[in-house]
Design a protein around this motif. Structure first.
Motif, PDB file in Angstrom:
ATOM      1  N   CYS A  33       0.830  -1.208   0.000  1.00 26.89           N
ATOM      2  CA  CYS A  33       0.000   0.000   0.000  1.00 26.89           C
ATOM      3  C   CYS A  33       0.860   1.252   0.000  1.00 26.89           C
ATOM      4  CB  CYS A  33      -0.936  -0.017   1.205  1.00 26.89           C
ATOM      5  SG  CYS A  33      -1.966   1.453   1.371  1.00 26.89           S
ATOM      6  N   SER A  37       1.015   3.373  -3.450  1.00 27.90           N
ATOM      7  CA  SER A  37       0.446   4.719  -3.415  1.00 27.90           C
ATOM      8  C   SER A  37       1.514   5.769  -3.677  1.00 27.90           C
ATOM      9  CB  SER A  37      -0.229   4.969  -2.066  1.00 27.90           C
ATOM     10  OG  SER A  37       0.714   4.845  -1.000  1.00 27.90           O
ATOM     11  N   LEU A 320      -4.473   2.498  -4.158  1.00 33.34           N
ATOM     12  CA  LEU A 320      -4.911   3.330  -5.281  1.00 33.34           C
ATOM     13  C   LEU A 320      -5.928   4.391  -4.859  1.00 33.34           C
ATOM     14  CD1 LEU A 320      -5.121   0.717  -8.192  1.00 33.34           C
ATOM     15  CD2 LEU A 320      -3.367   2.447  -7.750  1.00 33.34           C
ATOM     16  N   PRO A 321      -6.982   4.052  -4.111  1.00 36.21           N
ATOM     17  CA  PRO A 321      -7.886   5.133  -3.656  1.00 36.21           C
ATOM     18  C   PRO A 321      -7.186   6.143  -2.752  1.00 36.21           C
ATOM     19  CG  PRO A 321      -8.926   2.981  -3.427  1.00 36.21           C
ATOM     20  CD  PRO A 321      -7.488   2.726  -3.723  1.00 36.21           C
ATOM     21  N   TYR A 322      -6.284   5.662  -1.919  1.00 34.95           N
ATOM     22  CA  TYR A 322      -5.559   6.580  -1.035  1.00 34.95           C
ATOM     23  C   TYR A 322      -4.688   7.535  -1.847  1.00 34.95           C
ATOM     24  CZ  TYR A 322      -2.310   8.177   2.554  1.00 34.95           C
ATOM     25  OH  TYR A 322      -1.544   8.960   3.387  1.00 34.95           O
ATOM     26  N   SER A 323      -3.996   7.024  -2.859  1.00 39.82           N
ATOM     27  CA  SER A 323      -3.145   7.893  -3.682  1.00 39.82           C
ATOM     28  C   SER A 323      -3.991   8.884  -4.478  1.00 39.82           C
ATOM     29  CB  SER A 323      -2.289   7.046  -4.629  1.00 39.82           C
ATOM     30  OG  SER A 323      -3.108   6.223  -5.449  1.00 39.82           O
ATOM     31  N   TRP A 324      -5.180   8.463  -4.923  1.00 41.01           N
ATOM     32  CA  TRP A 324      -6.057   9.404  -5.631  1.00 41.01           C
ATOM     33  C   TRP A 324      -6.434  10.560  -4.708  1.00 41.01           C
ATOM     34  CZ3 TRP A 324     -10.999  11.104  -4.603  1.00 41.01           C
ATOM     35  CH2 TRP A 324     -11.641  11.827  -5.614  1.00 41.01           C
ATOM     36  N   LEU A 325      -6.730  10.253  -3.461  1.00 36.74           N
ATOM     37  CA  LEU A 325      -7.076  11.297  -2.503  1.00 36.74           C
ATOM     38  C   LEU A 325      -5.895  12.238  -2.268  1.00 36.74           C
ATOM     39  CD1 LEU A 325      -9.113  12.467  -0.482  1.00 36.74           C
ATOM     40  CD2 LEU A 325      -8.255  10.838   1.207  1.00 36.74           C
ATOM     41  N   ARG A 328      -5.454  14.570  -5.252  1.00 42.31           N
ATOM     42  CA  ARG A 328      -6.492  15.612  -5.303  1.00 42.31           C
ATOM     43  C   ARG A 328      -6.216  16.700  -4.265  1.00 42.31           C
ATOM     44  NH1 ARG A 328      -7.430  13.611  -9.343  1.00 42.31           N
ATOM     45  NH2 ARG A 328      -6.342  15.529  -9.817  1.00 42.31           N
TER      46      ARG A 328
END
Length: 378
Positions: A33, A37, A320-325, A328
């Motif tokens: 993770c 990320s 992946l969701p954490y890196s997107w956050l 942003r």
């Protein structure tokens, strides 16, 4: 079933001890993770840096007329004939009205901008701009509330023009352009035929190539047929430096996070060793039933590889969701870029390393004699 008895027993061994599998996989997932990320965030920021450089320094030389003057229509052709220059591009700009506010429309082909890979689309594609289509920068796309596939109306000299949005940019457009249309559409709007900007790159890399290119431009601009000082040349090559700081930071962060992965691999090796000690009778029974020592070795090795695979999948699903956050929050204009090749390499390497971590425990398990099962039977 396709991997034989060793594969079936390995899957049963992992599924039969969910607590042990969870404790090992979670540690592996933590390392994946963090590494995944980080790679994704750095790839997104690197893509944004390339985009920013492509917008701020689209070409080595930017030629535009002085106030009240126009460029010679043959200027681009004359510059293209000079061997010191490459990628000579001429384009036009005009003022339009979109959503009751003035903006700049251009027929610049975004594929001709230096380091075209740095120009990315937030929605849609920049590959080919068809007639009656337009590319919109981020500010006007947000103001108009449009994305790829929507319709937008621009007013040129009081005449409305309906266009389909082919793509939207994640930031500003090159040379201050807000809308980018094909040349035929800009002509249909009523724009003049003379180019408003000519760009060129040096054909050779380095300072020597730029000096030669600048001399070629100066010789072309000050020729007897054009007079002196009608066009200003601007050298912007120095602005397009490589993001060395970002690359150094990425290397340092990845090396530090690699320690987490090493801890996870050490955990897999320790768990495998304890498993071999706890399952000595089981291995002896398998040997007594006819399973060869090589098959027992493969079974334990595959179990360790499965721990790595489970942890890798869980780590990517969380990373992946954490890196997107993070992207942003850090830079809203940065395009979210997933380095699929690097992530696949990390996942594959992790599975191989965790499998290798179980080599010694697997070797010990393969040497368990069949008599152990009989000796311990009660």
């Amino acid at each position: 079933r396709r991997t034989g008895a060793a594969g079936r027993l390995a899957v049963a061994g992992v599924g039969g001890a969910p607590g042990r599998a969870a404790s090992v996989s979670v540690v592996v997932a933590l390392g994946v993770c963090l590494v995944g990320s980080t790679l994704t965030c750095l790839a997104s920021l690197n893509a944004y840096e390339r985009y920013r450089q492509a917008v701020e320094a689209p070409a080595d030389f930017h030629l535009y007329p002085r106030d009240g003057e126009t460029l010679d229509r043959t200027l681009a052709t004359d510059l293209a004939s000079r061997p010191e220059l490459a990628d000579v591009t001429a384009f036009r700009t005009a003022e339009v009205v979109g959503s009751a506010r003035s903006a700049t429309v251009s027929d610049l082909d975004l594929g001709t901008v230096r380091a075209g890979v740095g120009l990315t689309a937030r929605t849609g594609s920049l590959d080919h701009l068809e007639p009656a289509h337009v590319v919109v920068d981020a500010e006007h796309a947000h103001r108009l509330g449009v994305r790829a596939g929507d319709r937008v109306t621009l007013e040129f000299e009081g005449r409305p023009v309906r266009l389909t949005v082919a793509a939207t940019l994640p930031g500003a457009g090159p040379y201050g352009g807000n809308f980018f249309v094909p040349a035929a559409d800009l002509t249909r709007m009523g724009a003049g035929a003379a180019p408003t900007t000519v760009t060129a790159n040096a054909s050779e890399d380095g300072a020597r190539g730029r000096i030669r290119a600048q001399r070629a431009i100066t010789g072309t601009l000050t020729g007897p047929e054009r007079g002196d000082g009608r066009v200003i040349a601007e050298d912007s090559a120095a602005q397009a430096g490589e993001p060395d700081d970002l690359r150094t930071m990425a290397t340092t962060v990845i090396m530090v996070l690699g320690l987490t992965v090493l801890v996870a691999v050490a955990g897999v090796a320790t768990t495998a060793s304890l498993t071999v000690v706890e399952r000595t009778r089981e291995f002896g029974l398998l040997r007594a039933l006819g399973l060869s020592g090589a098959a027992v070795h493969r079974m334990v090795t595959v179990e360790c590889a499965l721990h790595g695979a489970l942890g890798g999948l869980l780590g990517l699903a969380l990373g992946l969701p954490y890196s997107w956050l993070v992207v942003r929050v850090a830079e809203t204009s940065a395009p979210f870029s997933v380095p699929a090749g690097r992530l696949a390499a990390v996942f594959t390497a992790l599975v191989l390393v965790t499998a290798a971590a179980g080599t010694l425990p697997a070797l010990r398990a393969s040497r368990t004699p069949p008599t152990v099962a009989v000796a311990r039977a009660e």
